[in-house]
Design an enzyme around this catalytic site. Structure first.
Site, PDB file in Angstrom:
ATOM      1  N   GLU A 115      65.484  44.981 -53.155  1.00  6.86           N
ATOM      2  CA  GLU A 115      64.205  44.266 -53.591  1.00  6.86           C
ATOM      3  C   GLU A 115      64.028  44.436 -54.907  1.00  6.86           C
ATOM      4  OE1 GLU A 115      60.988  46.088 -51.098  1.00  6.86           O
ATOM      5  OE2 GLU A 115      61.779  45.088 -49.487  1.00  6.86           O
TER       6      GLU A 115
ATOM      7  N   GLU B 161      64.819  42.240 -44.137  1.00  2.88           N
ATOM      8  CA  GLU B 161      64.148  43.514 -43.927  1.00  2.88           C
ATOM      9  C   GLU B 161      62.696  42.915 -43.337  1.00  2.88           C
ATOM     10  OE1 GLU B 161      64.202  46.782 -46.607  1.00  2.88           O
ATOM     11  OE2 GLU B 161      61.789  46.895 -46.452  1.00  2.88           O
TER      12      GLU B 161
END
Length: 532
Positions: free
Chosen positions: A174, A262
């Site tokens: 991320e 995710e």
């Protein structure tokens, strides 16, 4: 005699035909049973990307579904062959993700974690399950911070598993902290991918995208040249909604391959909820477009998004009594057959033609009527209306999470850089305040926040956070809106607030409503709302 002979021949022929029919039926049944008994890797083999879709060795679209570990430095005991076997056999996973954090006691300070990654890959190979090797950057923000170590790590992994069709490489979990796809992320992806491709020309690579892997539109507009690269989209059902799904449809129309590596049933912090109805909308949407997904997380951490309850077995065979509400929901969705079409809109595998825009004010999540609260909006010059919804079900935790939407009801365009917004609250912590933008349709990097103590504190407000916007945020056309601006505020010591004592807070605002307790200023002049 002749008749008897013919009769015997006819009976023999009929018996032979019956035996042939029975045998072919048995063979067909055996073939079907054999296909059903195959592992995911035996069924699909070498994966690749074709026309923006993940396909198997036969060129047929394939959707992987699975679960991710939590950080293996903390919850590595759940990552083992027995647990993965149970997930395959009892939950129906086809992919398992190994989350190896870089910072936070992760690989950078503890390279021995690599052994756990190898253990997971070897278990997945044995069990015929696809496995994602996740270089889990988070607090480090910019993937280039440890680029040299990433290249060395993935070079080793590609050397070990380059001829193994079940391995997938996720190069940057991320990216965040203001880094952008074109500025920092894409160059990093290209450089690390080159190291992998030198040893593994075929296996899938997943590229993280900006703003915690949400800015997939930037990657879709400027993709990497590698044919077998997919782009990560992460969401949490309590925080992210239709605007992010619209980005997926935009990317699909651009032939960018999306992999949801995710997602969680909680909000973006792992708490709140579980938001199961919102999660169901998401999963139906992904299934209708055959987009692969991986749930967060296989752990017994005391948070909403954990699949297991504290003290659950570390080696699988979990009874329902050891599953959290999130875990029971995810298991059910993993075992459920995907419907042909049950997404937001559009037919299976096709993005709707108009998927880029957000819904009109008051339509997404229902029409909030401010009159029910005895509050009506104050419209001044410029036709600006501020809409608000509460992004946090707990008013007593360590975060304030307002979600805002600016609507231009006027006849002319309004530059966002001319506007400032103030959200008023009472600060019980007396600590330095921290400001985050979890997501904004106009781009998180285009939203800035600063804090100020009120010179004349009111009964329910002694501080405010003021939002301002960069030039790149653009303008709101007549009738246009900003879309979600999802904010998060914390005290430096992460102590708790009491939001019920905050002027701008509305605990029952579950959908957008015109809200005059958040003020808007245009070039310094109040154009919306009532100051406390």
């Amino acid at each position: 005699m002749r008749k008897v002979l013919l009769k015997r021949l006819s009976l023999g022929l009929m018996a032979a035909l019956m035996l042939f029919s029975l045998n072919t039926g048995l063979f067909a049944g055996a073939s079907a049973a054999s296909a059903a008994s195959k592992t995911p890797v035996e069924r699909h083999g070498q994966l690749s990307v074709k026309n923006g879709r993940l396909v198997d060795q036969a060129g047929q679209p394939v959707q992987l579904k699975g679960i991710s570990s939590h950080g293996i430095q903390w919850y590595g005991d759940f990552v083992n062959e027995k647990a993965i076997r149970s997930l395959r056999d009892d939950w129906g996973i086809s992919v398992f993700r190994v989350a190896m954090y870089t910072e936070n006691d992760g690989y950078i300070s503890n390279p021995a974690l690599k052994k756990k990654v190898k253990e997971a890959v070897e278990a997945a190979r044995k069990l015929g399950v696809y496995v994602i090797i996740d270089w889990h950057i988070l607090s480090d923000g910019d993937p280039n911070k440890y680029k040299a170590k990433a290249k060395a790590f993935f070079s080793e992994m590609a050397g070990l598993y380059g001829k193994t069709p079940n391995v997938i490489y996720e190069l940057a979990n991320e990216p965040n902290g203001g880094v952008t796809w074109n500025g920092q992320i894409k160059p990093y992806i290209e450089e690390v991918s080159a190291v992998i491709r030198a040893k593994d020309p075929d296996n899938i690579i997943i590229a993280g995208t900006g703003t915690w892997s949400q800015d997939i539109q930037d990657a879709a507009d400027n993709p990497v040249a590698d044919a077998n690269t997919m782009y990560a989209l992460h969401f949490y059902a309590g925080t992210h909604g239709k605007a992010l799904r619209d980005r997926i449809d935009y990317a699909l129309r651009k032939k960018a391959a999306i992999f949801v590596s995710e997602w969680g049933t909680s909000d973006a912090l792992g708490s709140g909820g579980p938001f199961l109805s919102e999660a169901k909308v998401w999963i139906d949407f992904l299934n209708s477009r055959k987009i692969s997904w991986v749930n967060w997380s296989l752990s017994d951490k005391g948070e909403t998004s954990a699949a297991l309850l504290p003290g659950a077995s570390k080696t699988g065979n979990w009874p329902d009594s050891q599953l959290s509400p999130s875990g029971r929901f995810v298991k059910k969705e993993l075992l459920r057959k995907s419907p042909a079409n049950n997404g937001d809109s559009g037919k299976a595998g096709k993005a709707p033609a108009n998927g880029t825009g957000s819904s009109k004010p008051g339509k997404e999540g229902g029409n909030g009527n401010s009159k029910k609260d005895g509050i009506s909006g104050k419209k001044e010059t410029g036709g600006i209306v501020l809409q608000y919804r509460n992004g946090d079900a707990n008013p007593s935790d360590n975060a304030i999470r307002p979600v805002l939407n600016i609507v231009n009801t006027g006849q002319t365009a309004v530059s966002l850089s001319d506007l400032k917004i103030r959200y008023y609250y009472s600060d019980e912590s007396r600590q330095k305040q921290q400001f985050f933008v979890d997501w904004a349709k106009i781009g998180s990097s285009n939203v800035n926040g600063s804090f100020a103590a009120m010179s004349a504190p009111a009964a329910r407000a002694d501080h405010y956070v003021e939002l301002s916007f960069g030039k790149a945020a653009g303008s709101l056309p007549a009738g246009g809106e900003s879309g979600d601006i999802q904010l998060r505020i914390h005290p430096a010591d992460w102590s708790n607030y009491n939001e019920t004592n905050d002027y701008s807070y509305a605990g029952n605002a579950n959908s957008f409503k015109d809200w005059n307790r958040v003020t808007v200023y245009k070039n310094g002049t109040l154009v919306w709302g009532v100051e406390p």
